[in-house]
Design an enzyme around this catalytic site. Sequence first.
Site, mmCIF file in Angstrom:
data_model
loop_
_atom_site.group_PDB
_atom_site.id
_atom_site.type_symbol
_atom_site.label_atom_id
_atom_site.label_comp_id
_atom_site.label_asym_id
_atom_site.label_seq_id
_atom_site.Cartn_x
_atom_site.Cartn_y
_atom_site.Cartn_z
ATOM 1 N N ASN A 1 0.913 -1.196 -0.048
ATOM 2 C CA ASN A 1 -0.084 0.109 0.065
ATOM 3 C C ASN A 1 0.760 1.274 0.119
ATOM 4 O O ASN A 1 1.881 1.423 0.521
ATOM 5 C CB ASN A 1 -1.012 -0.099 1.134
ATOM 6 C CG ASN A 1 -0.414 -0.268 2.445
ATOM 7 O OD1 ASN A 1 0.602 -0.841 2.493
ATOM 8 N ND2 ASN A 1 -1.235 0.248 3.696
ATOM 9 N N GLU B 1 0.284 5.197 0.866
ATOM 10 C CA GLU B 1 -0.757 6.180 1.410
ATOM 11 C C GLU B 1 -0.206 7.623 0.527
ATOM 12 O O GLU B 1 0.837 7.759 0.215
ATOM 13 C CB GLU B 1 -0.834 6.119 2.593
ATOM 14 C CG GLU B 1 -1.468 4.956 3.072
ATOM 15 C CD GLU B 1 -1.702 4.718 4.708
ATOM 16 O OE1 GLU B 1 -1.521 5.481 5.464
ATOM 17 O OE2 GLU B 1 -2.432 3.560 5.149
ATOM 18 N N ASN B 2 -1.097 8.642 0.960
ATOM 19 C CA ASN B 2 -0.788 9.697 0.457
ATOM 20 C C ASN B 2 -1.269 10.845 1.318
ATOM 21 O O ASN B 2 -2.494 10.689 2.230
ATOM 22 C CB ASN B 2 -1.548 10.036 -0.762
ATOM 23 C CG ASN B 2 -1.087 11.397 -1.545
ATOM 24 O OD1 ASN B 2 -1.537 12.466 -1.330
ATOM 25 N ND2 ASN B 2 -0.295 11.255 -2.409
ATOM 26 N N ALA B 3 -0.727 12.093 1.676
ATOM 27 C CA ALA B 3 -1.228 13.059 2.699
ATOM 28 C C ALA B 3 -2.433 13.479 2.128
ATOM 29 O O ALA B 3 -3.355 13.990 3.264
ATOM 30 C CB ALA B 3 -0.358 14.392 2.717
ATOM 31 N N TYR C 1 -5.408 11.869 1.646
ATOM 32 C CA TYR C 1 -5.970 10.500 2.170
ATOM 33 C C TYR C 1 -6.579 9.673 1.106
ATOM 34 O O TYR C 1 -6.059 8.664 0.709
ATOM 35 C CB TYR C 1 -6.786 10.680 3.436
ATOM 36 C CG TYR C 1 -5.960 10.900 4.601
ATOM 37 C CD1 TYR C 1 -4.710 11.443 4.765
ATOM 38 C CD2 TYR C 1 -6.863 11.197 5.529
ATOM 39 C CE1 TYR C 1 -4.223 11.871 5.808
ATOM 40 C CE2 TYR C 1 -6.142 11.664 6.854
ATOM 41 C CZ TYR C 1 -4.782 12.036 7.054
ATOM 42 O OH TYR C 1 -4.231 12.496 8.239
ATOM 43 N N CYS D 1 -3.926 0.767 -2.322
ATOM 44 C CA CYS D 1 -3.938 -0.648 -1.834
ATOM 45 C C CYS D 1 -2.957 -1.301 -2.300
ATOM 46 O O CYS D 1 -2.413 -1.134 -3.488
ATOM 47 C CB CYS D 1 -5.206 -1.285 -1.937
ATOM 48 S SG CYS D 1 -6.518 -0.632 -0.882
ATOM 49 N N GLU E 1 -2.974 -4.295 -3.291
ATOM 50 C CA GLU E 1 -3.453 -5.058 -4.582
ATOM 51 C C GLU E 1 -3.417 -4.515 -5.609
ATOM 52 O O GLU E 1 -2.878 -5.032 -6.598
ATOM 53 C CB GLU E 1 -4.937 -5.544 -4.281
ATOM 54 C CG GLU E 1 -5.065 -6.584 -3.047
ATOM 55 C CD GLU E 1 -5.197 -5.965 -1.736
ATOM 56 O OE1 GLU E 1 -4.728 -4.872 -1.524
ATOM 57 O OE2 GLU E 1 -5.957 -6.482 -0.675
ATOM 58 N N CYS F 1 -10.107 -5.110 0.397
ATOM 59 C CA CYS F 1 -11.418 -4.331 0.369
ATOM 60 C C CYS F 1 -12.199 -4.522 -0.951
ATOM 61 O O CYS F 1 -11.656 -5.100 -1.556
ATOM 62 C CB CYS F 1 -10.885 -2.775 0.348
ATOM 63 S SG CYS F 1 -10.412 -2.230 -1.250
ATOM 64 N N CYS G 1 -10.692 -3.405 -4.225
ATOM 65 C CA CYS G 1 -9.860 -4.141 -4.712
ATOM 66 C C CYS G 1 -10.334 -5.927 -5.201
ATOM 67 O O CYS G 1 -9.839 -6.421 -6.005
ATOM 68 C CB CYS G 1 -8.803 -4.500 -3.554
ATOM 69 S SG CYS G 1 -7.794 -3.157 -3.452
HETATM 70 N N1 THU Z 1 -5.355 -1.908 2.569
HETATM 71 C C1 THU Z 1 -4.692 -2.502 1.496
HETATM 72 O O1 THU Z 1 -3.659 -2.140 0.886
HETATM 73 N N2 THU Z 1 -5.289 -3.630 1.057
HETATM 74 C C2 THU Z 1 -6.555 -4.028 1.706
HETATM 75 O O2 THU Z 1 -6.956 -5.105 1.134
HETATM 76 C C3 THU Z 1 -7.124 -3.420 2.588
HETATM 77 C C4 THU Z 1 -6.490 -2.037 3.074
HETATM 78 C C5 THU Z 1 -4.340 -0.713 2.867
HETATM 79 C C6 THU Z 1 -5.335 0.851 2.524
HETATM 80 C C7 THU Z 1 -4.854 1.511 3.646
HETATM 81 O O3 THU Z 1 -3.375 2.120 3.228
HETATM 82 C C8 THU Z 1 -4.561 0.733 4.907
HETATM 83 O O4 THU Z 1 -4.444 -0.535 4.489
HETATM 84 C C9 THU Z 1 -5.851 0.903 5.850
HETATM 85 O O5 THU Z 1 -6.792 0.948 5.293
#
Ligand code: THU
Length: 133
Positions: free
Chosen positions: A43, A45-47, A49, A54, A56, A88, A91
């Site tokens: 994963n 992330e970014n400031a 949000y 993800c 995947e 999620c 994904c």
């Molecule tokens: N996240 C994933 O990378 N994959 C998933 O299947 C569930 C959630 C990440 C997204 C975010 O960066 C962090 O987990 C919290 O939700």
Amino acid sequence: MADRQALIAAATTARTRAYAPYSGFAVGAAILDELGNIHAGCNVENAAYPQGQCAEATAIGAMIVAGANRITAIAIAGPESGAACTPCGGCRQRIREFAAPDTPIIVCSDGKIIAEHTLADLLPHSFGPENLG
Ligand code: THU
């Protein structure tokens, strides 16, 4: 199966590279493609949000840029606590684009399998490319 162990190891290693300063929730994913090659992602992330990505999605991008386009299995490595990190909803649909209903989705923690589902289990009655005719 050797490929399966390699897939779990790749997802577990990818998790160590997660960029998750906001959630603190690191995730790794690894795809086994139709040629037997593995593509990993974490994963990112970014400031701002909602712009976070993800694990995947990162792994799917790596598969596509490598020239493959079928997911024959995918492993997802979540927290080492043993809490399951199933994909999620978004994904599940991303995986759907490149996978079959019986494609295994392997949920791991600390290098071990803690659950295994098929895509059809996680996304029944799904919409995919063939629905577009
Ligand atoms: N996240 C994933 O990378 N994959 C998933 O299947 C569930 C959630 C990440 C997204 C975010 O960066 C962090 O987990 C919290 O939700």
